[in-house]
Design a protein around this motif. Structure first.
Motif, PDB file in Angstrom:
ATOM      1  N   SER A  52       0.288  -5.053  -2.055  1.00 37.60           N
ATOM      2  CA  SER A  52       0.503  -3.654  -2.426  1.00 37.60           C
ATOM      3  C   SER A  52       1.498  -3.051  -1.450  1.00 37.60           C
ATOM      4  O   SER A  52       1.125  -2.573  -0.378  1.00 37.60           O
ATOM      5  CB  SER A  52      -0.817  -2.889  -2.377  1.00 37.60           C
ATOM      6  N   LEU A  53       2.764  -3.104  -1.822  1.00 38.66           N
ATOM      7  CA  LEU A  53       3.802  -2.553  -0.971  1.00 38.66           C
ATOM      8  C   LEU A  53       3.997  -1.078  -1.303  1.00 38.66           C
ATOM      9  O   LEU A  53       4.094  -0.709  -2.473  1.00 38.66           O
ATOM     10  CB  LEU A  53       5.124  -3.294  -1.176  1.00 38.66           C
ATOM     11  N   THR A  54       4.065  -0.264  -0.275  1.00 36.32           N
ATOM     12  CA  THR A  54       4.367   1.146  -0.484  1.00 36.32           C
ATOM     13  C   THR A  54       5.845   1.262  -0.872  1.00 36.32           C
ATOM     14  O   THR A  54       6.632   0.337  -0.628  1.00 36.32           O
ATOM     15  CB  THR A  54       4.125   1.955   0.806  1.00 36.32           C
ATOM     16  N   PRO A  55       6.240   2.388  -1.450  1.00 42.47           N
ATOM     17  CA  PRO A  55       7.665   2.563  -1.760  1.00 42.47           C
ATOM     18  C   PRO A  55       8.557   2.404  -0.518  1.00 42.47           C
ATOM     19  O   PRO A  55       9.644   1.836  -0.615  1.00 42.47           O
ATOM     20  CB  PRO A  55       7.728   3.984  -2.325  1.00 42.47           C
ATOM     21  N   ASP A  56       8.088   2.864   0.636  1.00 43.41           N
ATOM     22  CA  ASP A  56       8.872   2.707   1.870  1.00 43.41           C
ATOM     23  C   ASP A  56       9.006   1.233   2.241  1.00 43.41           C
ATOM     24  O   ASP A  56      10.071   0.788   2.671  1.00 43.41           O
ATOM     25  CB  ASP A  56       8.225   3.468   3.031  1.00 43.41           C
TER      26      ASP A  56
END
Length: 127
Positions: free
Chosen positions: A105-109
């Motif tokens: 789960s990668l954040t947008p950043d």
């Protein structure tokens, strides 16, 4: 017989990370930083084994052994990752990256940072 994917186990990596963070560390200092139940004697044994494997160096300070990293974190991480890419992903860094992108789960950043890093590398990936 078991054929491990990497030459270092989870506890060894945990202890290495603590020594890298501290710079110089005794077994007691490392033991105090570990967030789970682990015997002090286990920490001392693992640190000795890491020294025998060439990952830690030590010096005596009276009756106490003080450990430092014999290999920098980036070098060890790169070596371990290369082994994983070869053994698990058949040498394909692209497959590793695709797997990470799909299963983490990668954040947008974080996604933007990965894209920036890939762009800096010129979009080069191994197949």
């Amino acid at each position: 017989m078991r054929n491990p994917i990497t030459p270092l186990g989870g506890t060894e990596m945990e202890i290495l990370r603590e020594v890298w963070a501290l710079g110089r560390a005794t077994a007691r200092e490392v033991h105090d930083r570990i967030d789970r139940e682990v015997a002090y004697t286990t920490v001392t044994t693992v640190m000795k084994n890491l020294a025998d494997k060439g990952y830690l160096a030590f010096e005596r300070d009276g009756a106490t052994f003080v450990y430092t990293a014999a290999r920098p974190a980036d070098e060890v991480r790169g070596s371990l990752l290369s082994t994983i890419v070869e053994k698990v992903f058949g040498g394909s860094a692209r497959t590793l990256i695709q797997t990470l992108a799909r299963h983490e789960s990668l954040t947008p950043d974080e996604q933007a940072e990965v894209e920036r890093l890939l762009y800096q590398l010129g979009g080069e990936t191994d197949d």
